[in-house]
Design an enzyme around this catalytic site. Structure first.
Site, PDB file in Angstrom:
ATOM      1  N   GLY A 131     -85.540 -30.957 -36.871  1.00 19.18           N
ATOM      2  CA  GLY A 131     -86.600 -31.350 -35.767  1.00 19.18           C
ATOM      3  C   GLY A 131     -87.433 -30.277 -36.478  1.00 19.18           C
ATOM      4  O   GLY A 131     -88.428 -31.373 -38.087  1.00 19.18           O
ATOM      5  N   GLU A 366     -95.151 -33.089 -32.910  1.00 21.26           N
ATOM      6  CA  GLU A 366     -95.306 -32.525 -34.607  1.00 21.26           C
ATOM      7  C   GLU A 366     -95.751 -30.760 -34.646  1.00 21.26           C
ATOM      8  O   GLU A 366     -97.524 -30.388 -34.675  1.00 21.26           O
ATOM      9  CB  GLU A 366     -97.100 -33.396 -33.894  1.00 21.26           C
TER      10      GLU A 366
END
Length: 382
Positions: A131, A366
């Protein structure tokens, strides 16, 4: 430094605001309940030129400046957090990747239909074990057929629009031994590329209407002319694209915070206790004052980052600060909105609880809030 909107920017904001009030808000609860992709609203936004807002007109976009784009996305997110994510992932990530790093043929072939809203885009970077740590990805793209083709194997997770996208920007290791310098980026066409498999979509706390997909690639063959830029530049492409995308996630946060404030303000004036509107009580007034102050501050940080981007200056710290602050503010304001509503805020009879669920995602995707604090500190200490 003057962030007062120009007449054109104000007109764009008013146009999008009217669309949101008339078309999105009446559908928001339904979208949240069914978690179905709102194709009709996306088609309407395409007709309004909202699916390629900052992209140049020659590639099918509206060529809006980044202030206008952020203001429009704020309005869309005010109506539906899920719809805000659909648009942000489509434009800020997929479209911008091809615009910034694609060649002319790739822009004409893949970017134009995306910017015109005829197709939907997605950005496939994250994996179950990669991630925040992007170089830990396992997906590989091996050159075969004398370098004319790449053979892709692996999988991606948490991909917004992933199950409905016509074009997916994919990141994979072309040199597994080179760390972040061994990652490249590609254009993938799910309907054309055998071996592209949608494993399913996530059942999420919020952000409904925007499908978050798990993707798998089993010996997926893609032509070499689908690679974006040079081999090994994918990590740099991702960082630059996410940096710009943080401005629009800040816009999503501001939009959700504004929606929570608007609903709390209206409810406080309508709800009576002890023979008077609860807005007469100082405790409620202070909540509303703090909610508005935080929302305005987040909006200014968003525009500061947009302004630096438009000026061609470095905006890494400003984008990180805008995204970090707007993300946390959206959750805080949404939380106070529930408190103002009291027991009703905890039910689906009012949208307050939906704002809270939608807001939480801002702190995760994000760039998590923790990673953004690292980024800001790094910029300060550099």
């Amino acid at each position: 430094m003057d962030f007062s909107p120009t007449q054109e920017q104000r007109q764009i904001q008013e146009m999008v605001s009217e669309f949101v009030d008339d078309e999105v808000k009446p559908r928001a609860a339904e979208i949240d309940e069914t978690d179905e992709f709102p194709w009709d609203l996306v088609d309407e936004m395409a007709d309004l030129g909202l699916m390629g807002m900052p992209i140049p007109e020659q590639y099918g976009g509206a060529e809006l400046d980044y202030h206008s784009y952020a203001m429009a996305l704020e309005e869309i997110s005010r109506g539906s957090g899920g719809l805000g994510t659909i648009v942000a992932a489509h434009i800020s990530l997929a479209c911008n990747m091809i615009y910034e790093f694609g060649d002319e043929a790739q822009k004409e072939t893949y970017l134009t239909p995306l910017a015109e809203g005829e197709e939907i885009g997605a950005f496939a970077l994250s994996e179950a074990g990669a991630g925040s740590d992007v170089p830990a990805m396992d997906t590989t793209a091996e050159p075969v057929d004398g370098g004319d083709t790449y053979l892709v194997n692996g999988g991606k997770l948490w991909i917004s629009n992933g199950s409905v996208a016509d074009t997916v920007v994919l990141f994979a290791k072309t040199d597994p031994e080179a760390g972040n310098k061994g990652i490249s980026s590609f254009v993938v066409r799910p309907e054309e590329d055998d071996g592209f498999i949608v494993e399913g979509t996530e059942h999420k706390l919020g952000d409904k209407g925007c499908p978050t997909a798990e993707l798998r690639f089993d010996d997926m063959r893609i032509p070499a002319d689908r690679r974006l830029g040079e081999e090994g530049r994918g990590f740099v492409h991702a960082l630059k694209t996410l940096n710009g995308g943080r401005i629009t996630i800040a816009a999503r946060g501001v939009g959700i915070a504004q929606a929570a404030l608007d609903e709390a303000l209206q409810y406080a004036q309508d709800r009576e206790q002890f023979d008077q509107p609860i807005s007469d009580f100082q405790a409620i007034q202070h909540k509303l004052a703090d909610m508005d102050t935080k929302t305005q501050a987040a909006r200014l940080l968003m525009h500061q980052a947009a302004d630096k981007k438009m000026a061609g200056e470095s905006f890494v710290k400003e984008a990180a600060q805008a995204k970090l602050y707007a993300s946390e503010v959206s959750r805080e304001v949404a939380n106070e909105g529930i408190q103002v509503h009291g027991g009703y805020g905890y039910t689906k009879d009012f949208p307050a609880e939906r704002f809270y669920r939608d807001a939480k995602l801002n702190e995760i995707y994000e760039g998590t809030s923790e990673v953004l604090r690292n980024t800001i500190a790094s910029e300060l200490l550099d």
